[in-house]
Write an enzyme that holds these catalytic residues in place. Structure first.
Site, mmCIF file in Angstrom:
data_model
loop_
_atom_site.group_PDB
_atom_site.id
_atom_site.type_symbol
_atom_site.label_atom_id
_atom_site.label_comp_id
_atom_site.label_asym_id
_atom_site.label_seq_id
_atom_site.Cartn_x
_atom_site.Cartn_y
_atom_site.Cartn_z
ATOM 1 N N GLU A 217 44.853 38.129 31.398
ATOM 2 C CA GLU A 217 45.206 39.529 31.596
ATOM 3 C C GLU A 217 45.863 40.072 30.345
ATOM 4 O OE1 GLU A 217 47.977 39.875 34.798
ATOM 5 O OE2 GLU A 217 49.292 38.323 34.012
ATOM 6 N N LYS A 382 45.053 45.358 37.095
ATOM 7 C CA LYS A 382 43.968 44.388 37.284
ATOM 8 C C LYS A 382 42.622 45.087 37.485
ATOM 9 C CE LYS A 382 46.899 40.841 37.563
ATOM 10 N NZ LYS A 382 48.188 41.567 37.561
ATOM 11 N N LYS A 436 43.248 38.417 42.971
ATOM 12 C CA LYS A 436 44.409 39.054 42.344
ATOM 13 C C LYS A 436 44.663 40.438 42.937
ATOM 14 C CE LYS A 436 44.338 36.902 37.770
ATOM 15 N NZ LYS A 436 44.429 37.192 36.326
#
Length: 547
Positions: A217, A382, A436
């Site tokens: 990320e 995300k 996620k």
């Protein structure tokens, strides 16, 4: 994008095993070769002796793959045979070094340690010996840092893209909805952020099977440990120098790490661009912060190197003490604020009442430089990471084809939960995925059999709550051996590691003043643990030894 820190407790997204996700003719073409509509059997290219999987998601078993990439980095010392007396000497000297030089955190066993500086401190959890890491992948991670910086800035300016990409998420995720509400208000009043500051950290793992460096990320808010990470590099160089006869290694193979001063330089430059020498830089912090010393290292650098004053305030304090003047100046407790540096505000737990949300809106409405602005914050979510990984989306924001190819080479497989074929495969083989939510910090991701349970539950409910999540390819790094030390106790463990590369970016109107790689963070954790945050108690701080 997202974590781990953006908050101090970002997770290490991985397990240790043989990866089913294999390299293709173009390593950057991950999303295409991971497409669920292309289920082909592996084939062997005799000329290169590499197994190619046209769709790794359909392989029940993957055998050992030969590659032309260099072997995984070997450790600088064989920890199987290391003398226990040497380990004890290393540990004792490391503890003294940490105490003398401020490599410290608050003691989680003390209630006062997160509120009163200088009280109940312990050494930061650390590895005693640096982790070997291939120099080629180190250079790759450093090279793409400025490109990711530029990408975040470009994405943040596209309000339509942010709002549209997160439109389904906002319906089922109250936290994202509140952030988008603030963002919408800024769009409505045409709020222009002329000075734009980003202090980012892109986190990677080195996939053992493909030898690809894959991004976990990109953190755009509260990218933690620029202060302590520098100290760990210095600690390891000191130990390798002191024990050079016992550990045959070159301390200079540990890269220089100046993250704290580079972060401070970017903050000071933004303060200078604001143009009020009487104004301060305000750190937005949590009421209880055991990682405060990492933040205080930044304050010390700003004061000593740039003569800039900093203050620390919680969101609740900003609501109580803050006011917005007619010209947009933010005044908190009688002091004008030039730069707002968020080390809180990334998680729902930071907003206990409407007071905290009022503070966030107040700051966003001001003309102070925000690090990050609400648009930068959303650009690190995300869902945006998953959207950017789709074919042809990067081209919306970047023109340079080489830059685009370099970014795509780092992308792991990322999917929306409205992809029914991927969801079906994740239910069948949950060990290959990480689920996620739109959250920062460790302890939020879903792994293993819990992925199947969560997906089946979402399907049964049928409420559209799946929009609050994405699915990510699970990365399979090499297992190494490390000596981890926490609370004065050292022990040998099987471990995996995660590399974070810091980046600093500053633009005033059309002029880019800073865009660079700015140091690094290495975190190592026990390989059997899914989560990996240092502040959350899963990982330790580490450094890298280039091989």
């Amino acid at each position: 994008m997202g974590s781990g820190c953006s908050s101090p407790s970002i997770s290490l997204t991985s397990i240790s095993a043989t990866s089913p996700f294999q390299s293709q003719e173009s390593p950057s073409n991950y999303l295409n070769f991971c497409s669920p509509t292309r289920f082909l059997e592996p084939r062997l290219l005799k000329s290169s002796k590499i197994f190619i999987l046209k769709s790794p998601l359909k392989c029940a078993k993957v055998h050992k793959m030969q590659t032309q990439v260099e072997d995984s980095a070997k450790p600088i010392v064989d920890l199987h045979d290391i003398d226990p007396k040497l380990v004890q000497k290393l540990a004792n000297d490391a503890l003294v070094w940490c105490s003398l030089r401020g490599l410290l955190v608050g003691d989680r066993n003390s209630e006062r340690s997160g509120t009163v500086p200088g009280v109940d401190m312990v050494h930061a959890p650390v590895a005693l010996i640096p982790m070997s890491f291939p120099e080629s992948h180190w250079k790759q991670a450093c090279e793409v840092a400025p490109i990711f910086n530029e990408l975040v800035d470009r994405v943040s300016q596209d309000g339509e893209f942010l709002q549209q990409s997160l439109s389904r998420t906002r319906k089922v995720d109250p936290f994202t909805s509140r952030l988008l509400e603030i963002h919408s208000k800024m769009l409505e009043i045409n709020k222009i952020e002329e000075i734009r500051l980003g202090l980012h950290r892109s986190d990677y793992m080195l996939d053992e099977q493909t030898k690809l460096l894959l991004q976990i990320e990109l953190n755009t808010i509260s990218s933690s440990f620029p202060g302590l990470s520098c100290l760990v590099s210095k600690l390891h160089r000191s130990l390798l120098q002191q024990y050079r006869e016992d550990i045959a290694s070159d301390p200079n193979r540990i890269p220089a790490n100046n993250a704290v001063n580079q972060f401070a330089e970017a903050l000071a430059k933004a303060w200078n661009e604001y143009g009020d020498p009487r104004a301060v830089i305000m750190f937005v912090v949590q009421a209880e912060e055991r990682n405060m010393y990492d933040q205080h290292w930044l304050s010390a650098s700003l004061r000593e190197r740039h003569q800039v004053t900093t203050i620390r305030k919680t969101l609740a304090e900003i609501d109580a003490l803050g006011e917005l003047q007619q010209d947009g100046t933010l005044v908190v407790d009688g002091q004008a604020v030039a730069v707002i540096y968020f080390r809180a505000g990334y998680a729902p737990s930071d907003y206990n009442s409407e007071s905290e949300w009022k503070a966030r809106l107040l700051m966003e409405q001001s003309r102070a430089v925000k690090c990050p602005s609400i648009s930068y914050h959303l650009a690190g979510s995300k869902k945006i990471q998953q959207e950017l990984a789709k074919p042809n989306v990067l081209e919306r924001f970047l023109e340079n084809k080489d830059d685009i190819a370099k970014l795509r080479k780092c992308f792991a497989g990322l999917w929306s939960l409205d992809d029914s074929d991927i969801v079906k495969d994740a239910i069948d083989r949950p060990e290959l995925y990480v689920m996620k939510p739109q959250r920062e910090g460790g302890g939020n991701n879903i792994y293993g059999e819990d992925v199947r349970d969560a997906l089946l539950k979402l399907q049964k409910e049928g409420t559209g709550s799946d929009a609050a999540y994405i699915l990510m390819q699970r990365i399979f790094p090499k297992i190494s051996h490390s000596i981890l030390m926490r609370e004065g106790i050292s022990h040998k463990e099987q471990t995996i590691s995660e590399l974070g590369i810091y980046g600093t970016y500053l633009r005033n109107k059309t002029e880019v003043l800073i865009n660079q790689q700015a140091g690094y963070l290495m975190r190592t954790k026990v390989s059997s643990s899914n989560e990996g945050g240092v502040a959350a108690g899963f990982a330790v701080l580490d450094s890298i030894y280039l091989v």
